[in-house]
Design a protein around this motif. Structure first.
Motif, PDB file in Angstrom:
ATOM      1  N   ALA A 193      22.756   9.027  34.803  1.00 18.82           N
ATOM      2  CA  ALA A 193      23.519   7.950  34.166  1.00 18.82           C
ATOM      3  C   ALA A 193      24.456   8.526  33.113  1.00 18.82           C
ATOM      4  O   ALA A 193      25.600   8.095  32.993  1.00 18.82           O
ATOM      5  N   SER A 194      23.993   9.510  32.372  1.00 21.23           N
ATOM      6  CA  SER A 194      24.817  10.144  31.351  1.00 21.23           C
ATOM      7  C   SER A 194      26.024  10.836  31.987  1.00 21.23           C
ATOM      8  O   SER A 194      27.139  10.735  31.482  1.00 21.23           O
ATOM      9  N   LEU A 226      33.169   8.574  33.996  1.00 22.87           N
ATOM     10  CA  LEU A 226      33.929   7.336  33.873  1.00 22.87           C
ATOM     11  C   LEU A 226      34.835   7.374  32.641  1.00 22.87           C
ATOM     12  O   LEU A 226      35.990   6.955  32.697  1.00 22.87           O
ATOM     13  N   ARG A 227      34.346   7.913  31.543  1.00 24.35           N
ATOM     14  CA  ARG A 227      35.157   8.039  30.331  1.00 24.35           C
ATOM     15  C   ARG A 227      36.367   8.924  30.579  1.00 24.35           C
ATOM     16  O   ARG A 227      37.462   8.650  30.101  1.00 24.35           O
ATOM     17  N   CYS A 229      42.173   9.458  31.245  1.00 24.71           N
ATOM     18  CA  CYS A 229      43.302   9.918  32.052  1.00 24.71           C
ATOM     19  C   CYS A 229      44.258   8.768  32.361  1.00 24.71           C
ATOM     20  O   CYS A 229      45.477   8.895  32.199  1.00 24.71           O
ATOM     21  N   MET A 230      43.733   7.646  32.776  1.00 32.50           N
ATOM     22  CA  MET A 230      44.581   6.507  33.142  1.00 32.50           C
ATOM     23  C   MET A 230      45.277   5.906  31.922  1.00 32.50           C
ATOM     24  O   MET A 230      46.420   5.469  32.018  1.00 32.50           O
TER      25      MET A 230
END
Length: 66
Positions: free
Chosen positions: A6-7, A13-14, A19-20
């Motif tokens: 999960a970490s 995801l971060r 980036c986006m």
């Protein structure tokens, strides 16, 4: 083990979100007359490469710095 996974998932995801956000900011800034950019990712060359790739500044043949 589930916590480590999960970490890792959250960390990945971060990075995608960072980036986006950078890409959207770079795409918006020319509207305000800013046409040159310096991307600093604090020694995370994969993020710099991803940003450049999304913006069309890096191709799949370019070497990544590890």
């Amino acid at each position: 083990m589930a916590y480590a996974y999960a970490s890792d998932l959250v960390a990945g995801l971060r990075r995608i979100i960072a980036c986006m956000v950078a890409v959207e900011q770079i795409r918006t800034l020319p509207t305000y007359g800013l046409n040159e950019f310096h991307v600093s990712t604090l020694s995370r060359s994969d993020l710099t490469y991803a940003i450049a790739h999304i913006l069309g500044g890096a191709s799949d043949e370019d070497e990544r710095i590890s």
